[in-house]
Write a protein that holds these residues in place. Structure first.
Motif, PDB file in Angstrom:
ATOM      1  N   MET A 201     -20.873  -6.286  50.231  1.00  7.04           N
ATOM      2  CA  MET A 201     -19.995  -5.505  49.373  1.00  7.04           C
ATOM      3  C   MET A 201     -18.545  -5.964  49.379  1.00  7.04           C
ATOM      4  SD  MET A 201     -21.409  -1.659  50.172  1.00  7.04           S
ATOM      5  CE  MET A 201     -20.254  -0.954  49.004  1.00  7.04           C
ATOM      6  N   ALA A 202     -18.060  -6.493  50.492  1.00 11.29           N
ATOM      7  CA  ALA A 202     -16.614  -6.694  50.632  1.00 11.29           C
ATOM      8  C   ALA A 202     -16.048  -7.578  49.526  1.00 11.29           C
ATOM      9  CB  ALA A 202     -16.304  -7.298  52.001  1.00 11.29           C
ATOM     10  N   HIS A 203     -16.652  -8.747  49.342  1.00 11.26           N
ATOM     11  CA  HIS A 203     -16.109  -9.680  48.356  1.00 11.26           C
ATOM     12  C   HIS A 203     -16.164  -9.096  46.943  1.00 11.26           C
ATOM     13  CE1 HIS A 203     -15.405 -13.104  45.866  1.00 11.26           C
ATOM     14  NE2 HIS A 203     -16.664 -13.169  45.455  1.00 11.26           N
ATOM     15  N   GLN A 204     -17.329  -8.566  46.577  1.00 14.17           N
ATOM     16  CA  GLN A 204     -17.480  -8.067  45.203  1.00 14.17           C
ATOM     17  C   GLN A 204     -16.586  -6.855  44.945  1.00 14.17           C
ATOM     18  OE1 GLN A 204     -19.016  -9.793  43.107  1.00 14.17           O
ATOM     19  NE2 GLN A 204     -20.223 -11.147  44.427  1.00 14.17           N
ATOM     20  N   ARG A 222      -2.065  -7.548  26.629  1.00 19.17           N
ATOM     21  CA  ARG A 222      -2.916  -8.737  26.611  1.00 19.17           C
ATOM     22  C   ARG A 222      -4.378  -8.295  26.595  1.00 19.17           C
ATOM     23  NH1 ARG A 222       0.276  -9.474  30.891  1.00 19.17           N
ATOM     24  NH2 ARG A 222      -1.496  -9.621  32.311  1.00 19.17           N
ATOM     25  N   PRO A 223      -4.868  -7.823  25.492  1.00 21.91           N
ATOM     26  CA  PRO A 223      -6.244  -7.299  25.434  1.00 21.91           C
ATOM     27  C   PRO A 223      -7.304  -8.341  25.760  1.00 21.91           C
ATOM     28  CG  PRO A 223      -5.301  -7.492  23.221  1.00 21.91           C
ATOM     29  CD  PRO A 223      -4.184  -7.712  24.178  1.00 21.91           C
ATOM     30  N   ASP A 224      -7.059  -9.604  25.421  1.00 20.55           N
ATOM     31  CA  ASP A 224      -8.058 -10.630  25.743  1.00 20.55           C
ATOM     32  C   ASP A 224      -8.195 -10.801  27.263  1.00 20.55           C
ATOM     33  OD1 ASP A 224      -8.453 -11.024  23.061  1.00 20.55           O
ATOM     34  OD2 ASP A 224      -7.093 -12.757  22.941  1.00 20.55           O
ATOM     35  N   ASP A 225      -7.044 -10.825  27.952  1.00 20.56           N
ATOM     36  CA  ASP A 225      -7.102 -10.921  29.421  1.00 20.56           C
ATOM     37  C   ASP A 225      -7.774  -9.696  30.023  1.00 20.56           C
ATOM     38  OD1 ASP A 225      -5.808 -13.319  29.214  1.00 20.56           O
ATOM     39  OD2 ASP A 225      -3.819 -12.510  29.698  1.00 20.56           O
ATOM     40  N   ALA A 226      -7.465  -8.540  29.442  1.00 24.33           N
ATOM     41  CA  ALA A 226      -8.084  -7.316  29.955  1.00 24.33           C
ATOM     42  C   ALA A 226      -9.593  -7.353  29.755  1.00 24.33           C
ATOM     43  CB  ALA A 226      -7.489  -6.091  29.248  1.00 24.33           C
ATOM     44  N   GLU A 227     -10.053  -7.887  28.616  1.00 24.76           N
ATOM     45  CA  GLU A 227     -11.488  -7.969  28.384  1.00 24.76           C
ATOM     46  C   GLU A 227     -12.161  -8.907  29.367  1.00 24.76           C
ATOM     47  OE1 GLU A 227     -14.599  -9.008  24.744  1.00 24.76           O
ATOM     48  OE2 GLU A 227     -12.432  -9.101  24.404  1.00 24.76           O
ATOM     49  N   ARG A 228     -11.499 -10.057  29.654  1.00 22.26           N
ATOM     50  CA  ARG A 228     -12.072 -10.983  30.628  1.00 22.26           C
ATOM     51  C   ARG A 228     -12.147 -10.343  32.025  1.00 22.26           C
ATOM     52  NH1 ARG A 228      -9.131 -14.846  27.579  1.00 22.26           N
ATOM     53  NH2 ARG A 228      -7.303 -14.599  28.958  1.00 22.26           N
ATOM     54  N   SER A 229     -11.118  -9.614  32.387  1.00 17.23           N
ATOM     55  CA  SER A 229     -11.135  -8.948  33.699  1.00 17.23           C
ATOM     56  C   SER A 229     -12.238  -7.905  33.773  1.00 17.23           C
ATOM     57  CB  SER A 229      -9.774  -8.298  33.967  1.00 17.23           C
ATOM     58  OG  SER A 229      -8.763  -9.274  34.093  1.00 17.23           O
ATOM     59  N   LEU A 230     -12.414  -7.159  32.687  1.00 20.71           N
ATOM     60  CA  LEU A 230     -13.472  -6.140  32.693  1.00 20.71           C
ATOM     61  C   LEU A 230     -14.852  -6.785  32.717  1.00 20.71           C
ATOM     62  CD1 LEU A 230     -12.000  -3.556  30.150  1.00 20.71           C
ATOM     63  CD2 LEU A 230     -12.205  -3.329  32.636  1.00 20.71           C
ATOM     64  N   THR A 231     -14.985  -7.946  32.063  1.00 16.41           N
ATOM     65  CA  THR A 231     -16.257  -8.664  32.134  1.00 16.41           C
ATOM     66  C   THR A 231     -16.547  -9.088  33.581  1.00 16.41           C
ATOM     67  OG1 THR A 231     -16.003  -9.476  29.874  1.00 16.41           O
ATOM     68  CG2 THR A 231     -17.539 -10.662  31.305  1.00 16.41           C
ATOM     69  N   THR A 232     -15.514  -9.582  34.261  1.00 14.72           N
ATOM     70  CA  THR A 232     -15.676  -9.946  35.675  1.00 14.72           C
ATOM     71  C   THR A 232     -16.039  -8.733  36.523  1.00 14.72           C
ATOM     72  OG1 THR A 232     -14.052 -11.725  35.397  1.00 14.72           O
ATOM     73  CG2 THR A 232     -14.545 -11.018  37.657  1.00 14.72           C
ATOM     74  N   GLU A 235     -19.719  -7.968  35.931  1.00 13.49           N
ATOM     75  CA  GLU A 235     -20.606  -8.909  36.615  1.00 13.49           C
ATOM     76  C   GLU A 235     -20.604  -8.671  38.127  1.00 13.49           C
ATOM     77  OE1 GLU A 235     -19.190 -12.694  35.455  1.00 13.49           O
ATOM     78  OE2 GLU A 235     -20.101 -12.637  33.442  1.00 13.49           O
ATOM     79  N   ALA A 236     -19.410  -8.422  38.690  1.00 17.20           N
ATOM     80  CA  ALA A 236     -19.338  -8.166  40.131  1.00 17.20           C
ATOM     81  C   ALA A 236     -20.082  -6.889  40.498  1.00 17.20           C
ATOM     82  CB  ALA A 236     -17.881  -8.074  40.573  1.00 17.20           C
ATOM     83  N   ALA A 237     -19.941  -5.845  39.653  1.00 16.95           N
ATOM     84  CA  ALA A 237     -20.651  -4.594  39.930  1.00 16.95           C
ATOM     85  C   ALA A 237     -22.156  -4.802  39.863  1.00 16.95           C
ATOM     86  CB  ALA A 237     -20.216  -3.520  38.938  1.00 16.95           C
ATOM     87  N   ARG A 238     -22.611  -5.579  38.857  1.00 16.96           N
ATOM     88  CA  ARG A 238     -24.047  -5.846  38.737  1.00 16.96           C
ATOM     89  C   ARG A 238     -24.541  -6.623  39.962  1.00 16.96           C
ATOM     90  NH1 ARG A 238     -23.897  -8.785  34.539  1.00 16.96           N
ATOM     91  NH2 ARG A 238     -24.008  -7.067  33.032  1.00 16.96           N
ATOM     92  N   THR A 239     -23.738  -7.589  40.423  1.00 16.53           N
ATOM     93  CA  THR A 239     -24.136  -8.382  41.590  1.00 16.53           C
ATOM     94  C   THR A 239     -24.240  -7.529  42.848  1.00 16.53           C
ATOM     95  OG1 THR A 239     -23.082 -10.356  40.667  1.00 16.53           O
ATOM     96  CG2 THR A 239     -23.507 -10.342  43.042  1.00 16.53           C
ATOM     97  N   VAL A 240     -23.226  -6.690  43.076  1.00 22.39           N
ATOM     98  CA  VAL A 240     -23.242  -5.900  44.297  1.00 22.39           C
ATOM     99  C   VAL A 240     -24.354  -4.858  44.255  1.00 22.39           C
ATOM    100  CG1 VAL A 240     -21.607  -4.093  43.576  1.00 22.39           C
ATOM    101  CG2 VAL A 240     -21.762  -4.737  45.975  1.00 22.39           C
ATOM    102  N   LEU A 241     -24.639  -4.293  43.086  1.00 23.93           N
ATOM    103  CA  LEU A 241     -25.747  -3.344  42.982  1.00 23.93           C
ATOM    104  C   LEU A 241     -27.089  -4.022  43.263  1.00 23.93           C
ATOM    105  CD1 LEU A 241     -24.705  -1.189  39.888  1.00 23.93           C
ATOM    106  CD2 LEU A 241     -24.795  -0.481  42.278  1.00 23.93           C
ATOM    107  N   GLY A 242     -27.232  -5.256  42.746  1.00 22.34           N
ATOM    108  CA  GLY A 242     -28.476  -5.973  43.013  1.00 22.34           C
ATOM    109  C   GLY A 242     -28.652  -6.305  44.482  1.00 22.34           C
ATOM    110  N   GLU A 243     -27.570  -6.720  45.138  1.00 20.40           N
ATOM    111  CA  GLU A 243     -27.659  -7.059  46.552  1.00 20.40           C
ATOM    112  C   GLU A 243     -27.914  -5.824  47.417  1.00 20.40           C
ATOM    113  OE1 GLU A 243     -24.032  -9.111  47.287  1.00 20.40           O
ATOM    114  OE2 GLU A 243     -24.795 -11.036  46.583  1.00 20.40           O
ATOM    115  N   ILE A 244     -27.270  -4.719  47.072  1.00 16.40           N
ATOM    116  CA  ILE A 244     -27.517  -3.480  47.828  1.00 16.40           C
ATOM    117  C   ILE A 244     -28.944  -3.014  47.617  1.00 16.40           C
ATOM    118  CG2 ILE A 244     -26.914  -1.036  47.971  1.00 16.40           C
ATOM    119  CD1 ILE A 244     -24.033  -1.805  47.445  1.00 16.40           C
ATOM    120  N   GLY A 245     -29.430  -3.142  46.367  1.00 14.16           N
ATOM    121  CA  GLY A 245     -30.819  -2.754  46.103  1.00 14.16           C
ATOM    122  C   GLY A 245     -31.799  -3.588  46.910  1.00 14.16           C
ATOM    123  N   GLY A 246     -31.533  -4.899  47.005  1.00 13.34           N
ATOM    124  CA  GLY A 246     -32.409  -5.739  47.813  1.00 13.34           C
ATOM    125  C   GLY A 246     -32.362  -5.370  49.288  1.00 13.34           C
ATOM    126  N   LEU A 247     -31.165  -5.051  49.805  1.00 12.41           N
ATOM    127  CA  LEU A 247     -31.036  -4.660  51.206  1.00 12.41           C
ATOM    128  C   LEU A 247     -31.761  -3.348  51.484  1.00 12.41           C
ATOM    129  CD1 LEU A 247     -29.814  -5.150  53.985  1.00 12.41           C
ATOM    130  CD2 LEU A 247     -27.735  -4.010  53.211  1.00 12.41           C
TER     131      LEU A 247
END
Length: 400
Positions: A201-204, A222-232, A235-247
């Motif tokens: 969890m820490a990194h994500q 800067r809406p484009d930068d904000a959109e890129r940050s929200l996309t990140t 993705e990070a939330a999806r990754t951490v949820l998947g890793e927690i689910g596997g654990l």
């Protein structure tokens, strides 16, 4: 034997001692050979023997000595025709019971000493009372057999009790050892779970926090930068949820059937992917390798990857310029991993960096493979995260 039944052996011994006295007195009364002195002597002997039997549990040696001395006196009185044969039989029974009690309560040495004393003193008294008859020798042989049998029986009971107690103590210690071992394993598993949760969890979460703040600041201008940050963030939330689910799947699995569905445990071979993930999160990472790389054993490889993950996470969270330097220094006996970054100009960065749970987990992981962790600040705002991991010389070195 239950406490409420412990009186039974003593009662049976008293009855066995009194019966010969009563029977002999009855026979002598029938034949007209009983006198007042003989009855008085028989009663006194019976009283002394009963007292010895009643007190033998509290004073085993003293009561055995009392029974032996009484027997010697009765043998002499019998020679003077002051008592009949009944008290002699009762005395021998009392000696056997008291010697047996000493053996069952105090073991081999006291029982054998008392048996020898009993045979010697009573035997000498019998021989002195009947110096010219063979019955004295026969009585001595019978006495040796009876007293020896009583002592042996008492010692056997003592050894049996000691053996059962030893087995009980060993079983109790084994149970205590199993309980302490189970508690130790539970504690180790809790630490392992805590470390894994932090690694997952820490990194994500750090990425989500940083990019959520960036999106909030850039949302209007800067809406484009904000959109890129929200996309990140997504993705990070999806990754951490998947890793927690596997654990959680592994934790809930009783037999490990779901272990195959998890991603393989990362090692130094996944370092490029780890650096790429941090680069996507906004941390520019430069990697340097000094010396000839060597293949680490599986545990050390996992620890090295987790060390780099924690070091880069700290650089991402507390870094001041968005850059970090990773250096792998392969020596002859150990691998030195250094993560260097510039911290933000805040007075509490040293406290925050050095007191996190991540560093606690890293120290535990590094200690498990015989390595050590050092962190340092300076010169200036530079922070260094240095971990040394021993290298197994039996592993082959890779060709660069």
């Amino acid at each position: 034997m239950p406490a409420r039944l412990r009186w039974i052996p003593t009662a049976l011994a008293i009855i066995a001692v009194c019966i010969p006295v009563v029977v002999a007195s009855q026979r002598q009364a029938t034949t007209g050979g009983t006198t007042g002195a003989m009855i008085t002597a028989s009663v006194l002997v019976a009283a002394v023997l009963v007292t010895a039997l009643l007190l033998r549990a509290r004073y085993p040696r003293s009561m055995a000595a009392t029974a032996i001395a009484t027997t010697c006196v009765v043998v002499l009185l019998s020679h003077l025709s002051l008592v009949g044969p009944g008290p002699i039989v009762a005395c021998v029974l009392a000696v056997m019971v008291t010697v047996f009690g000493v053996g069952s309560r105090q073991g081999r040495t006291p029982a054998f000493i008392l048996a020898i004393i009993a045979v010697a003193t009573i035997g000498i008294t019998v021989l002195l009372a009947r110096p010219d008859g063979s019955r004295g020798v026969e009585s001595l042989i019978t006495l040796v057999a009876l007293v020896g049998l009583a002592a042996t029986g008492g010692i056997a009971q003592y050894n049996g009790r000691a053996f059962i107690q030893a087995i009980t103590d060993r079983a109790r210690r084994a149970e205590e050892t199993r309980e302490s071992e189970a508690e130790r394993r539970v504690a180790e598993e809790r630490l392992a779970i805590a470390r894994d949760l932090h690694d997952v969890m820490a990194h994500q979460i750090a990425v989500i926090n940083l990019h959520a703040a960036s999106a909030s600041q850039a949302l209007r201008t800067r809406p484009d930068d904000a959109e890129r940050s929200l996309t990140t963030v997504r993705e990070a939330a999806r990754t951490v949820l998947g890793e927690i689910g596997g654990l959680l799947t592994v934790l809930r699995s009783a037999d490990g059937d779901h272990a195959g569905s998890l991603a393989p445990t990362p090692g130094l071979a996944h370092l490029p992917q780890l650096i790429d993930d941090f680069s996507k999160a906004g941390l520019s990472v430069e990697q340097r390798t000094v010396g000839t790389p060597i293949e680490l054993d599986s545990l050390s490889d996992i620890v090295a990857h987790r060390v780099l993950q924690e070091g880069l996470t700290n650089a991402h969270k507390h870094g001041g310029d968005g850059t970090a330097l990773v250096q792998l220094d392969y020596g002859t006996e150990d691998l030195a991993i250094t993560v260097t970054n510039v911290t933000r100009p805040r007075r509490d960065d040293r406290i925050v960096v050095e007191s996190g749970h991540g560093l606690v987990g890293v120290r535990e992981r590094v200690s498990s493979v015989g390595g050590n962790l050092e962190t340092s600040f300076g010169p200036g705002p530079v922070h260094r995260f240095v971990v040394t991991i021993p290298i197994d010389s039996s592993h082959p070195r890779a060709h660069s």
